[in-house]
Design a protein around this motif. Sequence first.
Motif, PDB file in Angstrom:
ATOM      1  N   VAL A  69       0.833  -1.210   0.000  1.00 56.86           N
ATOM      2  CA  VAL A  69       0.000   0.000   0.000  1.00 56.86           C
ATOM      3  C   VAL A  69       0.868   1.261   0.000  1.00 56.86           C
ATOM      4  CG1 VAL A  69      -1.756   1.280   1.298  1.00 56.86           C
ATOM      5  CG2 VAL A  69      -1.861  -1.208   1.178  1.00 56.86           C
ATOM      6  N   ILE A  70       2.000   1.226   0.704  1.00 57.80           N
ATOM      7  CA  ILE A  70       2.918   2.370   0.768  1.00 57.80           C
ATOM      8  C   ILE A  70       4.311   1.843   0.391  1.00 57.80           C
ATOM      9  CG2 ILE A  70       3.745   4.326   2.135  1.00 57.80           C
ATOM     10  CD1 ILE A  70       1.451   3.727   4.128  1.00 57.80           C
ATOM     11  N   PRO A  71       4.564   1.669  -0.902  1.00 59.28           N
ATOM     12  CA  PRO A  71       5.792   0.996  -1.334  1.00 59.28           C
ATOM     13  C   PRO A  71       7.089   1.751  -1.039  1.00 59.28           C
ATOM     14  CG  PRO A  71       4.542   1.779  -3.223  1.00 59.28           C
ATOM     15  CD  PRO A  71       3.689   2.005  -2.019  1.00 59.28           C
ATOM     16  N   ASP A  72       7.015   3.058  -0.841  1.00 59.78           N
ATOM     17  CA  ASP A  72       8.244   3.821  -0.560  1.00 59.78           C
ATOM     18  C   ASP A  72       8.311   4.288   0.898  1.00 59.78           C
ATOM     19  OD1 ASP A  72       6.264   5.788  -0.647  1.00 59.78           O
ATOM     20  OD2 ASP A  72       7.512   7.213  -1.734  1.00 59.78           O
ATOM     21  N   MET A  73       7.545   3.653   1.780  1.00 65.00           N
ATOM     22  CA  MET A  73       7.525   4.040   3.199  1.00 65.00           C
ATOM     23  C   MET A  73       8.934   3.970   3.778  1.00 65.00           C
ATOM     24  SD  MET A  73       5.050   2.362   6.046  1.00 65.00           S
ATOM     25  CE  MET A  73       4.499   3.321   7.428  1.00 65.00           C
TER      26      MET A  73
END
Length: 134
Positions: A69-73
Amino acid sequence: MSQKIPGRPVDEALMKEVSAAFNSRDADRIASYFADDAVFYLSRGPEPVGRALRGKETIRKAMADRFKVIPDMRWEHKEYIYAGDCAISIWTVKGKSADGDDLNCQGCDIYRFKDGLIVEKDTYWKMVEQKDRL
């Protein structure tokens, strides 16, 4: 990858390893720092403690799902504080969700370790709102 090390101190080296694992967004690498029966309390969820993830495999799966959902977290760590078998990590988390929402907020994690593995992780985030309220 972490392994159970009796007597391993909770110090900057360990916390940097844990932080690097989370910033790798590799769910298996992250899970390797948790004890089999660890509990990870997320910052939000249906319980007063947020959402309790119980067990290494549950934590691994939740992290894998989060990074879909947040691939660059990523976490920018500002400070670590130590107290015996506990540590606090103070950070800013950033990223962009798959639906385009920006993530940029401050928070902290309270960790408890045993033999170099996380047995409890409790996460707190600031709530970013555009409404004027206390």
